[in-house]
Design a protein around this motif. Sequence first.
Motif, PDB file in Angstrom:
ATOM      1  N   LEU A  30       0.819  -1.209   0.000  1.00  0.00           N
ATOM      2  CA  LEU A  30       0.000   0.000   0.000  1.00  0.00           C
ATOM      3  C   LEU A  30       0.858   1.265   0.000  1.00  0.00           C
ATOM      4  O   LEU A  30       0.534   2.242  -0.684  1.00  0.00           O
ATOM      5  CB  LEU A  30      -0.924   0.001   1.215  1.00  0.00           C
ATOM      6  N   THR A  31       1.970   1.234   0.720  1.00  0.00           N
ATOM      7  CA  THR A  31       2.803   2.434   0.825  1.00  0.00           C
ATOM      8  C   THR A  31       3.460   2.784  -0.498  1.00  0.00           C
ATOM      9  O   THR A  31       3.383   3.936  -0.965  1.00  0.00           O
ATOM     10  CB  THR A  31       3.884   2.247   1.899  1.00  0.00           C
ATOM     11  N   PHE A  32       4.101   1.788  -1.131  1.00  0.00           N
ATOM     12  CA  PHE A  32       4.870   2.092  -2.334  1.00  0.00           C
ATOM     13  C   PHE A  32       4.043   2.016  -3.616  1.00  0.00           C
ATOM     14  O   PHE A  32       4.467   2.548  -4.645  1.00  0.00           O
ATOM     15  CB  PHE A  32       6.067   1.145  -2.423  1.00  0.00           C
ATOM     16  N   THR A  33       2.885   1.382  -3.556  1.00  0.00           N
ATOM     17  CA  THR A  33       2.052   1.305  -4.753  1.00  0.00           C
ATOM     18  C   THR A  33       1.024   2.428  -4.808  1.00  0.00           C
ATOM     19  O   THR A  33       0.709   2.930  -5.889  1.00  0.00           O
ATOM     20  CB  THR A  33       1.319  -0.049  -4.819  1.00  0.00           C
ATOM     21  N   LEU A  35       0.243   4.950  -1.579  1.00  0.00           N
ATOM     22  CA  LEU A  35       0.387   6.120  -0.710  1.00  0.00           C
ATOM     23  C   LEU A  35       1.431   7.101  -1.219  1.00  0.00           C
ATOM     24  O   LEU A  35       1.144   8.294  -1.408  1.00  0.00           O
ATOM     25  CB  LEU A  35       0.740   5.653   0.706  1.00  0.00           C
ATOM     26  N   ILE A  36       2.652   6.627  -1.456  1.00  0.00           N
ATOM     27  CA  ILE A  36       3.706   7.539  -1.894  1.00  0.00           C
ATOM     28  C   ILE A  36       3.439   8.096  -3.298  1.00  0.00           C
ATOM     29  O   ILE A  36       3.568   9.316  -3.509  1.00  0.00           O
ATOM     30  CB  ILE A  36       5.078   6.840  -1.823  1.00  0.00           C
ATOM     31  N   PRO A  37       3.051   7.255  -4.291  1.00  0.00           N
ATOM     32  CA  PRO A  37       2.728   7.841  -5.596  1.00  0.00           C
ATOM     33  C   PRO A  37       1.591   8.865  -5.538  1.00  0.00           C
ATOM     34  O   PRO A  37       1.643   9.899  -6.211  1.00  0.00           O
ATOM     35  CB  PRO A  37       2.342   6.627  -6.434  1.00  0.00           C
ATOM     36  N   TYR A  38       0.569   8.588  -4.713  1.00  0.00           N
ATOM     37  CA  TYR A  38      -0.540   9.545  -4.631  1.00  0.00           C
ATOM     38  C   TYR A  38      -0.111  10.828  -3.934  1.00  0.00           C
ATOM     39  O   TYR A  38      -0.522  11.928  -4.332  1.00  0.00           O
ATOM     40  CB  TYR A  38      -1.717   8.920  -3.891  1.00  0.00           C
ATOM     41  N   ALA A  39       0.721  10.696  -2.899  1.00  0.00           N
ATOM     42  CA  ALA A  39       1.225  11.894  -2.228  1.00  0.00           C
ATOM     43  C   ALA A  39       2.048  12.735  -3.195  1.00  0.00           C
ATOM     44  O   ALA A  39       1.957  13.972  -3.198  1.00  0.00           O
ATOM     45  CB  ALA A  39       2.056  11.496  -1.013  1.00  0.00           C
ATOM     46  N   GLY A  40       2.859  12.062  -4.040  1.00  0.00           N
ATOM     47  CA  GLY A  40       3.620  12.797  -5.035  1.00  0.00           C
ATOM     48  C   GLY A  40       2.732  13.470  -6.056  1.00  0.00           C
ATOM     49  O   GLY A  40       2.965  14.613  -6.465  1.00  0.00           O
ATOM     50  N   TYR A  41       1.691  12.760  -6.488  1.00  0.00           N
ATOM     51  CA  TYR A  41       0.743  13.345  -7.453  1.00  0.00           C
ATOM     52  C   TYR A  41       0.024  14.549  -6.845  1.00  0.00           C
ATOM     53  O   TYR A  41      -0.085  15.605  -7.466  1.00  0.00           O
ATOM     54  CB  TYR A  41      -0.264  12.285  -7.877  1.00  0.00           C
ATOM     55  N   LEU A 125      -4.464 -12.901  -2.202  1.00  0.00           N
ATOM     56  CA  LEU A 125      -5.835 -12.403  -2.154  1.00  0.00           C
ATOM     57  C   LEU A 125      -5.947 -11.192  -1.231  1.00  0.00           C
ATOM     58  O   LEU A 125      -6.690 -10.239  -1.533  1.00  0.00           O
ATOM     59  CB  LEU A 125      -6.778 -13.509  -1.681  1.00  0.00           C
ATOM     60  N   THR A 126      -5.212 -11.207  -0.134  1.00  0.00           N
ATOM     61  CA  THR A 126      -5.250 -10.081   0.796  1.00  0.00           C
ATOM     62  C   THR A 126      -4.665  -8.827   0.159  1.00  0.00           C
ATOM     63  O   THR A 126      -5.206  -7.718   0.319  1.00  0.00           O
ATOM     64  CB  THR A 126      -4.486 -10.421   2.079  1.00  0.00           C
ATOM     65  N   VAL A 127      -3.568  -8.994  -0.573  1.00  0.00           N
ATOM     66  CA  VAL A 127      -2.974  -7.842  -1.265  1.00  0.00           C
ATOM     67  C   VAL A 127      -3.928  -7.303  -2.325  1.00  0.00           C
ATOM     68  O   VAL A 127      -4.077  -6.078  -2.483  1.00  0.00           O
ATOM     69  CB  VAL A 127      -1.620  -8.238  -1.894  1.00  0.00           C
ATOM     70  N   PHE A 128      -4.601  -8.189  -3.050  1.00  0.00           N
ATOM     71  CA  PHE A 128      -5.588  -7.743  -4.035  1.00  0.00           C
ATOM     72  C   PHE A 128      -6.718  -6.973  -3.361  1.00  0.00           C
ATOM     73  O   PHE A 128      -7.147  -5.912  -3.850  1.00  0.00           O
ATOM     74  CB  PHE A 128      -6.155  -8.951  -4.794  1.00  0.00           C
ATOM     75  N   ALA A 129      -7.218  -7.503  -2.239  1.00  0.00           N
ATOM     76  CA  ALA A 129      -8.320  -6.850  -1.541  1.00  0.00           C
ATOM     77  C   ALA A 129      -7.915  -5.473  -1.029  1.00  0.00           C
ATOM     78  O   ALA A 129      -8.658  -4.492  -1.170  1.00  0.00           O
ATOM     79  CB  ALA A 129      -8.806  -7.731  -0.392  1.00  0.00           C
ATOM     80  N   ALA A 130      -6.735  -5.390  -0.435  1.00  0.00           N
ATOM     81  CA  ALA A 130      -6.254  -4.105   0.068  1.00  0.00           C
ATOM     82  C   ALA A 130      -6.036  -3.118  -1.072  1.00  0.00           C
ATOM     83  O   ALA A 130      -6.356  -1.924  -0.955  1.00  0.00           O
ATOM     84  CB  ALA A 130      -4.958  -4.298   0.852  1.00  0.00           C
ATOM     85  N   GLY A 131      -5.501  -3.606  -2.196  1.00  0.00           N
ATOM     86  CA  GLY A 131      -5.307  -2.741  -3.351  1.00  0.00           C
ATOM     87  C   GLY A 131      -6.623  -2.235  -3.912  1.00  0.00           C
ATOM     88  O   GLY A 131      -6.724  -1.075  -4.352  1.00  0.00           O
ATOM     89  N   ALA A 132      -7.647  -3.082  -3.903  1.00  0.00           N
ATOM     90  CA  ALA A 132      -8.965  -2.664  -4.393  1.00  0.00           C
ATOM     91  C   ALA A 132      -9.514  -1.531  -3.539  1.00  0.00           C
ATOM     92  O   ALA A 132     -10.036  -0.526  -4.058  1.00  0.00           O
ATOM     93  CB  ALA A 132      -9.917  -3.860  -4.392  1.00  0.00           C
TER      94      ALA A 132
END
Length: 273
Positions: A30-33, A35-41, A125-132
Amino acid sequence: MRDDIRAETIKLVRRPAIRALLAIALGLSLTFTYLIPYAGYAGGTSGPRADRGLAALLPDQLVGNSIGGLPVFLGALMLILGVLAVGSEYAWGTWKTVLTQDPVRLRVYAAKLVTLGLAALAGVLTVFAAGAVASVAVALAEDRAIAWPGVGDVLAGIAAGWLIAAMWTVLGALLGIALRGVALPVGLGLVWLLAVQNLLALIAAPLLDWVAQLQKALPGPNAGSLVAALGAGGDTPGVEALVGGGQAALIVGAYLLVFAAAGGALLRRRDIL
């Protein structure tokens, strides 16, 4: 074997270290995919993913974003999972107790692999759910339409993610058996994943053609090629389309089987002490 699987599942679920690995995997993803990209945007600053912009964070990019970390960072955590599940039996001296309950070593080993495979699937599956959830939050915050990838694409991403995660997990189990412990297998596995692979790709491959060709047969580059074929960003460490997606899937699957067979052969033939 059902009882063996149940016992291995209980051991994994109740270990605080396993829950910590899952939390770390979610945090990194979540942080590198997102949070950080969105904060930069939002801040208008430049960064590794700034050229991809907001579009890279929306729900239609869920598949690539969810599996992009598996060739390196999330893969390293899966390797640690495999080492902990098998190598800890040596560190604790509990193999004798385990094999007293079921003296057929390969059946016990198979139960461990089944449990690790289920754990790898649960992690993916957990990573997919959190990413969604994260991608929807970004879309709502920026008032963008929520469009999901096709069901087939999501299933293909989950299958590929599980294949890569299972390969690294079984490699960890193999290292735990080969080196009869936890610390050294974890150390060597992380050195390979986080250092040697990058050195080969960034330094050796551009200078030596045979190294560039060798990379096409190694597990890490094939994992990177597989996730690249499914939409993972090329700016993610370890993600590069060196070979086609179909070939990459076959090679990753072959490594999974080889690692599993090698671990079983060692456990069956060697003294457990």
